[in-house]
Write a protein that holds these residues in place. Structure first.
Motif, short mmCIF file in Angstrom:
data_model
loop_
_atom_site.label_atom_id
_atom_site.label_comp_id
_atom_site.label_asym_id
_atom_site.label_seq_id
_atom_site.Cartn_x
_atom_site.Cartn_y
_atom_site.Cartn_z
N ASP A 91 -63.50 -82.67 -44.42
CA ASP A 91 -64.89 -82.81 -45.20
C ASP A 91 -65.72 -81.61 -44.87
OD1 ASP A 91 -67.67 -84.39 -45.75
OD2 ASP A 91 -66.11 -85.36 -47.02
N THR A 92 -66.12 -81.38 -43.69
CA THR A 92 -66.95 -80.38 -43.04
C THR A 92 -66.53 -79.10 -43.83
OG1 THR A 92 -67.55 -81.57 -41.21
CG2 THR A 92 -67.95 -79.24 -41.16
N MET A 93 -65.10 -78.63 -43.72
CA MET A 93 -64.49 -77.53 -43.90
C MET A 93 -64.89 -77.23 -45.57
SD MET A 93 -60.70 -75.98 -43.07
CE MET A 93 -60.16 -74.71 -44.01
N PHE A 102 -72.72 -70.39 -36.90
CA PHE A 102 -71.57 -71.11 -37.69
C PHE A 102 -70.74 -70.22 -38.26
CE2 PHE A 102 -72.95 -69.42 -41.96
CZ PHE A 102 -74.32 -69.13 -41.50
N GLU A 111 -62.44 -86.00 -41.33
CA GLU A 111 -63.95 -85.36 -40.99
C GLU A 111 -64.06 -84.05 -41.05
OE1 GLU A 111 -67.27 -86.45 -37.84
OE2 GLU A 111 -65.79 -87.59 -37.79
N MET A 112 -62.86 -83.36 -40.18
CA MET A 112 -62.79 -81.87 -40.35
C MET A 112 -62.80 -81.45 -41.70
SD MET A 112 -60.68 -79.10 -40.86
CE MET A 112 -58.82 -79.47 -40.06
N ARG A 141 -67.09 -78.69 -47.37
CA ARG A 141 -68.33 -78.46 -47.66
C ARG A 141 -68.87 -77.12 -47.75
NH1 ARG A 141 -73.44 -81.24 -48.96
NH2 ARG A 141 -74.96 -79.92 -48.16
N THR A 142 -68.56 -76.59 -46.48
CA THR A 142 -68.95 -75.31 -45.85
C THR A 142 -68.32 -74.25 -46.69
OG1 THR A 142 -68.94 -76.06 -43.40
CG2 THR A 142 -68.59 -73.72 -43.99
N THR A 148 -79.22 -80.33 -41.91
CA THR A 148 -78.61 -80.11 -43.09
C THR A 148 -79.21 -79.18 -44.19
OG1 THR A 148 -77.89 -82.44 -42.91
CG2 THR A 148 -77.55 -81.52 -44.74
N ARG A 165 -78.43 -75.60 -42.62
CA ARG A 165 -76.95 -75.15 -42.81
C ARG A 165 -76.70 -74.91 -44.13
NH1 ARG A 165 -72.27 -75.60 -39.96
NH2 ARG A 165 -70.50 -75.60 -41.19
N THR A 166 -76.99 -75.77 -45.05
CA THR A 166 -76.53 -75.69 -46.38
C THR A 166 -77.08 -74.38 -47.01
OG1 THR A 166 -76.30 -78.15 -46.79
CG2 THR A 166 -76.84 -76.68 -48.66
N PRO A 200 -62.53 -82.90 -50.69
CA PRO A 200 -62.15 -82.83 -49.27
C PRO A 200 -60.58 -82.98 -49.18
CG PRO A 200 -63.51 -84.70 -50.11
CD PRO A 200 -63.35 -83.85 -51.23
#
Lengths: 206, 206
Positions: free
Chosen positions: A127-129, B176, A124-125, A131-132, B128, B131-132, A99
Motif C-alpha cells: 500500500d505504501t509503495m 524518503f 501494508e508495504m 501510493r508513493t 501526510t 509527504r504527499t 495496492p
C-alpha cells in the motif's frame, strides 16, 4: 524568495518547452470550449509512462471522466469549493493507486522472478509503495499533460473511500487526487502566481 | 504493453525535449567524470519549483551531497546493493519532506491568513500532506534535472530514520528518497528498458 522566470545556466530543452512545462504553466481555472480528445490523453501518457518508479512498479491508475452522467456522479463526492471547477472542466482525471500492483511484476520486472509471490503477503508495504510511486507518476503526468498542450488543475475530493466505491468498485484501487484537464483560457484568468522557495531556502550542500 | 517511442498526436513541445525528458531518459548507472555544478542544480530547481502543490505548500527539502566526507557518511546508510551507485555518482540528492511546512504558509499562501495557526495542531495531517506533496515535487524535480542536462538515478536508503539523524538532525525533516545525479555515460550503459503499460491498461473512460 523570488519570482525568477529565467534559468541560471543553459537548459538542455528550449525556452519554449521550459515555459510551457514549468515557468508559465499554471493551475487552470478557466477553459476553452475545446474537448479533451483521446489522442491528447494518449500523448500525455506516451511521455509520462516512462517516468521512473521503484522496480518499474507503475502503480498509477486513473478514470477519465467526461460524460455528463459520470461527471454528475463525481460531483456529488467533491467538496463544495471544488464542485464548480469539476463541472467546468472538459475532462476530469480521478487518480488512484493499485495496492495489488505486484500481480503485474512478472511482466513489469521480468528479470527478477518471484517478486509477485514475495510481495503478496506484504499488504501494508504494498500500500505504501503503491501510493508513493503513484504520486511520483502524478508529477510526471502533470508535466506530460502540459507537454500534450493541456492544462491541469489538481485538487482533492471530499471522501476518497466514497470515490473508490463509486468509480473503482471491485478493483481495489485507492483514489488520492482529482485533476481537471482541458485547454486553458488565455493568461490572466488564473490566480496570481504564488511565491516559490529559492534553491538555498530548501537545500543544504554537504 | 508496448515500447512505443512516438506520440499519437502533435505534442506542444519539440521531439528533442520529449525524448530528453521522457522517451529516451533512463535511470543512469554510469557517469562521465564531469562534476554537477551549483548552476546545474539551480537550473533544475528554477523549473521544478513551479510544479503545483496543495496550497502551494512546497514541502520538499534536500541535501546536495558531493564532498567525499559527506558521501562517506551517506554510504554507511545505504543498503549494500546501492552503495557502489552512490559512490560512483558525481552528486547525490537526499530528498526529505518538512512536516512543519505550515510555518511558511503566511509567505507561501498569503491570501489565506491563519493557515499556519490552523495547521499547527494537526500533526498527523501535516505529515501526510508534506509527504504527499514532496512526492509530487520529486516527479517535477526528476524531470527538471533532465531538463538541465542531468541524469537522475532514484533509489532507496536502508534506514531513513538513520539518514534523518545523520543529515537532517534538528530540522524535523523526514527523508524518503535518494537520487544520484550526474552526466550519464552514453547510451548502452543502462539496463534494458522495462515495459510500460499502455493507456488502456491503466485507465477507464467514464
Amino acid at each position: 524568495m523570488t519570482e525568477t522566470l529565467t534559468s541560471p545556466t543553459a537548459l538542455a530543452i528550449d525556452e519554449t518547452a521550459a515555459d510551457l512545462l514549468f515557468r508559465n504553466a499554471r493551475t487552470a481555472m478557466q477553459w476553452t470550449p475545446d474537448q479533451v480528445t483521446d489522442d491528447e490523453i494518449e500523448a500525455a501518457w506516451s511521455l509520462a509512462k516512462f517516468g521512473p518508479t521503484a522496480m518499474n512498479s507503475l502503480p498509477l491508475r486513473f478514470a477519465i471522466v467526461r460524460s455528463p452522467e459520470a461527471k454528475a456522479r463525481l460531483l456529488e463526492l467533491m467538496p463544495d469549493g471544488n464542485k464548480a471547477k469539476v463541472e467546468a472542466a472538459p475532462a476530469t482525471l480521478v487518480l488512484a493507486y493499485d495496492p495489488n500492483f505486484h500481480e503485474h511484476m512478472d511482466t513489469l520486472f521480468p528479470h527478477a522472478p518471484g517478486v509477485r509471490e514475495q510481495f503478496a503477503p506484504a499488504v501494508e508495504m504494498r500500500d505504501t509503495m503503491a501510493r508513493t510511486n503513484a504520486l511520483l507518476q502524478t508529477g510526471y503526468l502533470i508535466v506530460g499533460l502540459r507537454a500534450a498542450g493541456l492544462a491541469a488543475g489538481p485538487m482533492h475530493a471530499a471522501d476518497y473511500d466514497a470515490v473508490d466505491a463509486e468509480l473503482f468498485a471491485g478493483s481495489g484501487f485507492k483514489s488520492f487526487l482529482v485533476v481537471n484537464v482541458g485547454h486553458a483560457e488565455g493568461a490572466g484568468t488564473e490566480y496570481p502566481r504564488l511565491p516559490r522557495f529559492d534553491l538555498d531556502e530548501v537545500t543544504k550542500t554537504l
